[in-house]
Design an enzyme around this catalytic site. Structure first.
Site, PDB file in Angstrom:
ATOM      1  N   CYS A   5     -19.047   1.665  10.155  1.00 14.31           N
ATOM      2  CA  CYS A   5     -19.187   2.492  11.358  1.00 14.31           C
ATOM      3  C   CYS A   5     -20.479   2.254  12.133  1.00 14.31           C
ATOM      4  O   CYS A   5     -20.437   1.947  13.326  1.00 14.31           O
ATOM      5  CB  CYS A   5     -19.079   3.969  10.977  1.00 14.31           C
ATOM      6  SG  CYS A   5     -17.441   4.465  10.415  1.00 14.31           S
ATOM      7  N   LYS A   7     -20.968  -1.056  14.148  1.00 11.52           N
ATOM      8  CA  LYS A   7     -19.972  -1.137  15.220  1.00 11.52           C
ATOM      9  C   LYS A   7     -20.267  -0.122  16.319  1.00 11.52           C
ATOM     10  O   LYS A   7     -20.235  -0.445  17.518  1.00 11.52           O
ATOM     11  CB  LYS A   7     -18.576  -0.893  14.637  1.00 11.52           C
ATOM     12  CG  LYS A   7     -17.460  -0.805  15.662  1.00 11.52           C
ATOM     13  CD  LYS A   7     -16.109  -0.714  14.975  1.00 11.52           C
ATOM     14  CE  LYS A   7     -15.878   0.593  14.286  1.00 11.52           C
ATOM     15  NZ  LYS A   7     -15.537   1.689  15.254  1.00 11.52           N
ATOM     16  N   LYS A  51     -19.085  11.114  18.834  1.00  9.37           N
ATOM     17  CA  LYS A  51     -18.998  10.227  17.677  1.00  9.37           C
ATOM     18  C   LYS A  51     -20.043   9.121  17.750  1.00  9.37           C
ATOM     19  O   LYS A  51     -20.786   8.866  16.797  1.00  9.37           O
ATOM     20  CB  LYS A  51     -17.588   9.626  17.602  1.00  9.37           C
ATOM     21  CG  LYS A  51     -17.411   8.509  16.586  1.00  9.37           C
ATOM     22  CD  LYS A  51     -17.586   8.983  15.157  1.00  9.37           C
ATOM     23  CE  LYS A  51     -17.268   7.863  14.178  1.00  9.37           C
ATOM     24  NZ  LYS A  51     -17.408   8.286  12.791  1.00  9.37           N
ATOM     25  N   LYS A  54       0.829  -1.200   0.000  1.00 10.06           N
ATOM     26  CA  LYS A  54       0.000   0.000   0.000  1.00 10.06           C
ATOM     27  C   LYS A  54       0.864   1.252   0.000  1.00 10.06           C
ATOM     28  O   LYS A  54       0.594   2.206  -0.741  1.00 10.06           O
ATOM     29  CB  LYS A  54      -0.930   0.011   1.211  1.00 10.06           C
ATOM     30  CG  LYS A  54      -1.837   1.238   1.286  1.00 10.06           C
ATOM     31  CD  LYS A  54      -2.639   1.287   2.579  1.00 10.06           C
ATOM     32  CE  LYS A  54      -3.712   0.232   2.598  1.00 10.06           C
ATOM     33  NZ  LYS A  54      -4.604   0.402   3.792  1.00 10.06           N
ATOM     34  N   LEU A  98     -16.444  11.273   8.640  1.00  7.45           N
ATOM     35  CA  LEU A  98     -16.241  11.163   7.202  1.00  7.45           C
ATOM     36  C   LEU A  98     -17.146  10.085   6.620  1.00  7.45           C
ATOM     37  O   LEU A  98     -17.064   8.928   7.008  1.00  7.45           O
ATOM     38  CB  LEU A  98     -14.780  10.834   6.887  1.00  7.45           C
ATOM     39  CG  LEU A  98     -13.736  11.768   7.503  1.00  7.45           C
ATOM     40  CD1 LEU A  98     -12.334  11.289   7.146  1.00  7.45           C
ATOM     41  CD2 LEU A  98     -13.948  13.207   7.045  1.00  7.45           C
ATOM     42  N   ARG A  99     -17.983  10.470   5.680  1.00  2.00           N
ATOM     43  CA  ARG A  99     -18.838   9.502   4.995  1.00  2.00           C
ATOM     44  C   ARG A  99     -18.093   8.964   3.779  1.00  2.00           C
ATOM     45  O   ARG A  99     -17.555   9.743   2.992  1.00  2.00           O
ATOM     46  CB  ARG A  99     -20.138  10.160   4.550  1.00  2.00           C
ATOM     47  CG  ARG A  99     -21.019  10.676   5.680  1.00  2.00           C
ATOM     48  CD  ARG A  99     -22.112  11.576   5.139  1.00  2.00           C
ATOM     49  NE  ARG A  99     -21.523  12.763   4.504  1.00  2.00           N
ATOM     50  CZ  ARG A  99     -22.208  13.599   3.715  1.00  2.00           C
ATOM     51  NH1 ARG A  99     -23.480  13.355   3.439  1.00  2.00           N
ATOM     52  NH2 ARG A  99     -21.614  14.657   3.182  1.00  2.00           N
ATOM     53  N   GLU A 100     -18.074   7.667   3.636  1.00  2.00           N
ATOM     54  CA  GLU A 100     -17.418   7.094   2.464  1.00  2.00           C
ATOM     55  C   GLU A 100     -18.142   7.568   1.203  1.00  2.00           C
ATOM     56  O   GLU A 100     -19.361   7.573   1.135  1.00  2.00           O
ATOM     57  CB  GLU A 100     -17.415   5.572   2.554  1.00  2.00           C
ATOM     58  CG  GLU A 100     -16.497   5.066   3.652  1.00  2.00           C
ATOM     59  CD  GLU A 100     -16.372   3.559   3.647  1.00  2.00           C
ATOM     60  OE1 GLU A 100     -16.498   2.956   2.567  1.00  2.00           O
ATOM     61  OE2 GLU A 100     -16.152   2.980   4.733  1.00  2.00           O
ATOM     62  N   THR A 142     -12.091   5.755  15.946  1.00  2.00           N
ATOM     63  CA  THR A 142     -13.251   5.696  16.836  1.00  2.00           C
ATOM     64  C   THR A 142     -12.963   4.724  17.965  1.00  2.00           C
ATOM     65  O   THR A 142     -12.684   3.548  17.725  1.00  2.00           O
ATOM     66  CB  THR A 142     -14.505   5.245  16.064  1.00  2.00           C
ATOM     67  OG1 THR A 142     -14.747   6.163  14.988  1.00  2.00           O
ATOM     68  CG2 THR A 142     -15.719   5.210  16.977  1.00  2.00           C
TER      69      THR A 142
END
Length: 457
Positions: free
Chosen positions: A262, A265, A206, A42, A155-157, A128
């Site tokens: 998210c 979880k 959060k 990566k 952050l929204r994917e 988180t």
């Protein structure tokens, strides 16, 4: 861009969705950013400007950061920690099988940099973490000369870059207010309300935000079921509800259930935290239960569409009237969409895959198409996340060819623009369950489809 005089050197540990977006955006804001990850492949890919995830605008920011020499990628966070003013920890914190949050990646990241941090630097938790983790982080670092802060991500994917650079709010928690202000200054001229508080409150924000969003979606899905029962139209109902400024129209859209990396979880983690503190969070447990029911409702709709009537079997010997899965042996179901939402290539926690699992249990033959999945030979990591019995096709028309019924599970815009007469001609029977209310029922019925959405008349 921020004033160059406010530049800082920032280390971001972790190059996943959150870490990579954080690194690229801070570089865009004018800081000198180093992003570390333990995945050598990566790091090599990112160093060449190749972004391995599908995220709108992120590839451009990464390439710009590299070209401007404000962004670089390394294997070892330990080797560069001493040169940085701030360290943002953005590693995974998945949910374990026992319902607890896995913190081993976080602790490993902290351990890798603890001895190298310069006095006066700030370690910022963006991962988180369960409410009350801040003291554990302080103990893991063991450095009284290093400041700590919590800066949860929202952050929204699919829109992570926009969410970072134009957020609804910036939340920072620190025991020392001056430390919180130092972290806030990193965001430069980003215009957003800045909410400063203690670490525990920041951690709770959060979880509270995601739990409320999950509750909103579960409410809408339950409301769609009510609309079906009483003969109301959910689109009209939600238009009337969403115009109320106290409620708003965001997240008022029926679907197969909420999911992703998210919400599942975080909702379970908040229930667990509440239970540990002596409070039974019945409301949130109900939200989770409704989500499970919604997955079953979608499968039941597919079965009813095939049978042209109820197709649930009650075991007379069970004694409890329990509803058993429908029997769809010999039926081919075309699954339209696998990712948890459109605009991403993320399969984690996808409600589409959870519906697929339930459909597989009925004995149905499953074929699927998703624009982000494509050829599995090119995405071995995706292949490992999909059921072995699921046949993935190269186009949506290939998936529909020979299918007895189709089900829309991800709201990809291109599905709404299909040649529906062509699609109908390919299927053994033109039947579709629209679990996203994405399609135009009038257009589908004009093309010869039997159509059913969620709560629609």
């Amino acid at each position: 861009m921020s004033d160059p005089s406010s530049e800082h050197r920032i280390l971001v540990v972790g190059a996943g969705y959150v870490g990579l977006t954080t690194a690229a955006c801070f570089a865009h804001l004018g800081h000198d950013v180093i992003c570390a990850d333990i995945d050598r492949a990566k790091v090599a890919s990112l160093s060449a400007g190749i972004v391995p995830i599908r995220e709108n605008g992120l590839d451009r920011l990464v390439r710009d950061g590299i070209a401007q020499r404000r962004l670089r990628f390394v294997i070892s966070a330990e080797a560069v920690a001493a040169a940085c003013d701030f360290v943002f920890v953005c590693v995974p914190t998945p949910l374990r099988a026992d319902g607890e949050t896995e913190l081993s990646y976080l602790m490993a990241a902290l351990d890798s940099v603890a001895s190298r941090l310069q006095p006066g630097s700030v370690v910022v938790t963006k991962s988180t973490v369960p409410v009350g983790t801040a003291p554990k982080i302080a103990a893991a670092l063991g450095r009284t000369d290093v400041a700590l802060a919590s800066n949860p991500e929202f952050l929204r994917e699919g829109s992570a870059v926009a969410d970072f650079l134009a957020p609804d709010r910036i939340v920072i928690g620190a025991d020392d207010p001056s430390v919180a202000r130092r972290v806030a200054e990193l965001y430069g001229d980003v215009e957003a309300p800045v909410i400063l508080g203690d670490p525990t409150s920041a951690e709770t924000v959060k979880y509270a935000a995601n739990a409320f969003l999950a509750a909103k979606v579960s409410f809408v899905n339950a409301l769609a079921a009510v609309c079906e029962a009483v003969g109301a139209d959910v689109d009209t109902v939600l238009a009337g509800v969403g115009t109320d400024h106290r409620i708003g129209s965001a997240y008022l859209q029926p679907g197969p259930g909420w999911g992703g990396s998210c919400l599942p979880k975080d909702t379970r983690a908040l229930v667990s935290v509440a239970n540990d503190a002596g409070y039974v969070f019945d409301l949130l447990e109900g939200v989770i239960a409704v989500n499970e029911q919604q997955l079953d409702r979608v499968v039941a709709k597919v079965a009813r569409m095939v049978a042209d009537g109820p197709n649930e079997r009650v075991d007379p010997d069970s004694g409890d009237g329990a509803v058993r899965p429908p029997d769809l042996h010999g039926i081919t179901v075309a699954v339209m969409g696998l990712t948890f939402k459109a605009g991403t290539d993320d399969l984690r926690g996808s409600p589409a895959l959870r519906v697929v699992d339930r459909l597989s249990a009925t004995g149905a033959r499953l074929v699927a198409y998703d624009p982000a999945v494509g050829d599995l030979d090119d995405h071995p990591d995706m292949a490992s996340q999909l059921p072995a019995a699921l046949g993935v096709r190269g186009s949506v028309y290939e998936a529909l060819n020979g299918a007895d019924v189709a089900v829309v599970l991800t709201e990809w815009p291109e599905f709404a623009a299909l040649d529906w007469p062509r699609a109908a001609s390919l299927m053994t029977a033109a039947r579709i369950v629209d679990a996203r209310n994405l399609l135009d029922p009038i257009e589908l019925r004009a093309a010869g489809f039997a159509y059913e959405g969620l709560g629609r008349r």
